[in-house]
Scaffold this motif. Structure first.
Motif, mmCIF file in Angstrom:
data_model
loop_
_atom_site.group_PDB
_atom_site.id
_atom_site.type_symbol
_atom_site.label_atom_id
_atom_site.label_comp_id
_atom_site.label_asym_id
_atom_site.label_seq_id
_atom_site.Cartn_x
_atom_site.Cartn_y
_atom_site.Cartn_z
ATOM 1 N N ASN A 138 10.626 81.512 46.598
ATOM 2 C CA ASN A 138 9.179 81.269 46.471
ATOM 3 C C ASN A 138 8.415 82.473 45.945
ATOM 4 O O ASN A 138 7.266 82.347 45.528
ATOM 5 N N LEU A 139 9.059 83.643 45.937
ATOM 6 C CA LEU A 139 8.361 84.874 45.568
ATOM 7 C C LEU A 139 8.267 85.063 44.055
ATOM 8 O O LEU A 139 7.453 85.846 43.576
ATOM 9 N N TYR A 140 9.054 84.309 43.288
ATOM 10 C CA TYR A 140 9.100 84.506 41.833
ATOM 11 C C TYR A 140 8.876 83.188 41.094
ATOM 12 O O TYR A 140 9.245 82.113 41.579
ATOM 13 N N GLN A 141 8.297 83.322 39.923
ATOM 14 C CA GLN A 141 8.128 82.167 39.045
ATOM 15 C C GLN A 141 9.411 81.961 38.239
ATOM 16 O O GLN A 141 9.460 82.175 37.032
ATOM 17 N N MET A 142 10.426 81.542 38.933
ATOM 18 C CA MET A 142 11.736 81.358 38.309
ATOM 19 C C MET A 142 12.301 80.000 38.686
ATOM 20 O O MET A 142 12.221 79.580 39.841
ATOM 21 N N THR A 143 12.875 79.326 37.695
ATOM 22 C CA THR A 143 13.496 78.023 37.917
ATOM 23 C C THR A 143 14.880 78.213 38.547
ATOM 24 O O THR A 143 15.461 79.302 38.461
ATOM 25 N N PRO A 144 15.439 77.153 39.150
ATOM 26 C CA PRO A 144 16.811 77.252 39.686
ATOM 27 C C PRO A 144 17.818 77.677 38.616
ATOM 28 O O PRO A 144 18.771 78.396 38.909
ATOM 29 N N GLU A 145 17.586 77.222 37.370
ATOM 30 C CA GLU A 145 18.499 77.610 36.282
ATOM 31 C C GLU A 145 18.451 79.114 36.016
ATOM 32 O O GLU A 145 19.485 79.737 35.717
ATOM 33 N N MET A 146 17.244 79.707 36.116
ATOM 34 C CA MET A 146 17.109 81.147 35.886
ATOM 35 C C MET A 146 17.802 81.939 36.985
ATOM 36 O O MET A 146 18.467 82.951 36.714
ATOM 37 N N TRP A 147 17.672 81.478 38.236
ATOM 38 C CA TRP A 147 18.384 82.139 39.349
ATOM 39 C C TRP A 147 19.889 82.025 39.142
ATOM 40 O O TRP A 147 20.650 82.985 39.342
ATOM 41 N N GLU A 148 20.321 80.807 38.767
ATOM 42 C CA GLU A 148 21.757 80.587 38.555
ATOM 43 C C GLU A 148 22.308 81.490 37.460
ATOM 44 O O GLU A 148 23.415 82.030 37.575
#
Length: 553
Positions: A138-148
């Protein structure tokens, strides 16, 4: 069994798991919103456990190692610690900064999936996995794909690590987190100020309720002489008698008992680490070394077999590619041969026609010669007839000369066509010979292919009197231990320097996507500590030194 004591149940669980490093673990239960641990020498049903059926106990790590890599011998012990610490991080019971969360997630993926393979681990393969704390997501404007993508980038670097190695790397990183292995208890000092007491493998720590990361005061185990409680009052006596005794109150007597229980266990392990290993531990370590060596040899054998198989597959692919190339060359040679045959046929036909035309012209030339001789033989009586005849003779001679030249030209053309035909047949012969060579190469390639694909795949005493309990620590070796601990901390800090550089790189990379308004109090405190260059070990060192100069609460 109804008559079973806590030790009987605990031993059964340990035997079932094949666990020998039992001193780290215990059976936990909850009573009236308070955590309690099953006592080994007391009947299970005599404990103040909840009355509902079935009765539930949680097999958990009660004490944590200072250095997981040096202390955890058995693979099952490492695995149980890995599972527990991972769950505590995901449940946010241990604060973990975002960049460390991603690195830990990559080791968890390596432990579960093995080496990264882009053909198998395609985009979205981590979609159903819980790898990061919700606070971090929740702390970043990142999609699950970006985390992956970021997790996978680190995951790919862990190639060659077995499951137990990946889990140990996870624990080595996690043990540097400020809240790792700390049991927190709400307390009040003599002035009534609300505080938190933290008990861990290194000692006792006092925190502000709003800051569980940085202790205000720390008491390392080697600097504590005695811990005791009477009713709800708890007393910590430092080894240095010049330092004031620290007293505090807890909300319940049950909590005091639990605190003392954890203090005794952690202090025992603290002293045990600084003595020679027992015979049992030496035996376990020897067995672990042998097992590790055996697994290493097995991994090397499998790696060699895999390499041989890959080389065989590459050779097969190369032979197949070469075979296809030879087939294409053979097809092209066949086509060239067919074209050569067609050209030869056309040239032969044209030569035959030219030869017939030459014969016809020769015949006409002979006829013209005969006519000329006949005209000469005829007597011409008059001058006019003679002149006319001479003119006709001249014309006949001119015609005969022209036809002779044409006949000669046609004969030369026929000779040229014969020569072209001979060259075409020679070209046809060479094409057939090349086709024969290609065919023999193809049969050799197939035999090589068949032979290649045939490769094989192959605890100190304490007294309880009228709700009072006291525990004395032996101070004979405490001062000597202080120097050893400081040396160990310095060595450990050096080892973690490279890792910190990696984490800082990722932190810088994702910093632009952070939503500042969603930062928690622990996030802000962690950032402040990081900016000051404070880590878990040097913070504890500073506060333990400062507690020697400032009056206790």
């Amino acid at each position: 069994q109804v008559k079973w004591k806590g030790k009987d149940l605990f031993d059964l669980v340990c035997r079932t798991l094949g666990l020998r490093e039992t001193w780290f673990f215990g059976l936990q239960y909850t009573i009236k919103d308070t955590v309690a641990w099953l006592k080994m020498d007391k009947k299970v049903l005599d404990h103040d456990v909840p009355t509902e059926e079935p009765k539930t106990f949680h097999f958990l790590a009660k004490f944590y190692p200072e250095n997981a890599e040096e202390e955890l011998v058995q693979e099952i012990t490492q695995h149980l610690f890995f599972l527990q610490v991972k769950k505590q991080i995901l449940d946010e019971k241990i604060f973990c900064p975002p960049e460390a969360s991603v690195l830990l997630a990559s080791y968890a993926v390596q432990a579960k999936y093995g080496d990264y393979d882009p053909n198998v681990h395609k985009r979205g393969f981590l979609a159903q996995e819980e790898l990061l704390p919700k606070r971090v997501i929740n702390l970043y404007q990142m999609t699950p794909e970006m985390w992956e993508e970021r997790i996978t980038a680190w995951y790919a670097e862990h190639r060659g690590r077995a499951r137990d190695e990946a889990e140990m790397e996870y624990l080595k990183i996690a043990q540097d987190l400020e809240m790792y292995g700390v049991n927190y208890f709400a307390i009040r000092n003599k002035k009534g100020t609300e505080l938190l007491l933290g008990v861990d493998a290194l000692g006792l720590h006092i925190y502000d309720p709003d800051n569980r990361l940085t202790p205000k005061i720390s008491f390392p185990w080697n600097e504590i002489r005695n811990i005791s409680y009477s009713d709800k009052e708890f007393t910590i006596k430092p080894l240095d008698k010049k330092i004031d005794v620290f007293k505090f109150n807890s909300s319940k007597l049950r909590v005091n008992k639990l605190i003392l229980q954890l203090c005794i266990g952690n202090h025992d392990l603290f002293m045990r680490r600084r003595k020679a290993d027992s015979l049992e531990v030496q035996q376990m370590k020897a067995q672990a070394r042998e097992e590790k060596a055996r697994k290493q040899m097995e991994r090397q054998r499998l790696a060699r077999e895999k390499q041989m198989r890959e080389e065989a597959e590459r050779t097969r692919d190369e032979l197949e590619r070469r075979l296809m190339q030879l087939k294409e060359e053979a097809t092209m040679a066949n086509e060239a041969l067919m074209r050569s045959e067609e050209t030869a046929d056309l040239l032969a036909e044209k030569a035959q026609i030219t030869e017939e035309e030459a014969k016809l012209l020769a015949q006409k030339a002979a006829e013209a010669e005969q006519e000329m001789q006949r005209i000469k033989a005829t007597a011409i009586r008059t001058e006019e007839e003679k002149r006319l005849m001479e003119q006709k003779v001249l014309e006949a001679e001119m015609l005969a000369l022209k036809m002779a030249e044409e006949s000669e030209r046609r004969a030369k053309e026929a000779d040229q066509l014969k020569q072209d035909l001979q060259e075409a047949r020679e070209s046809e012969r060479r094409a057939k010979q090349k086709l024969l060579e290609i065919t023999s190469k193809s049969s050799y390639t197939q035999s090589m292919n068949s032979s290649t694909t045939a490769l094989p795949t192959d605890l100190p005493s304490f007294n309880l009197i009228s709700e009072s309990l006291s525990f004395d620590f032996k101070d004979t070796d405490m001062k000597r231990l202080s120097m050893e601990i400081e040396k160990e901390k310095v060595e450990y800090m050096e080892k973690s320097k490279h890792l910190q550089e990696q984490l800082n790189e990722l932190k810088t990379e994702i910093e632009a996507l952070k939503l500042k308004e969603r930062e928690t109090a622990l996030d802000i405190l962690h950032n402040e500590n990081s900016s000051r260059g404070n880590s878990k070990h040097n913070t504890i060192k500073k506060v333990s030194e400062s507690s020697s100069f400032f009056p206790l609460m």
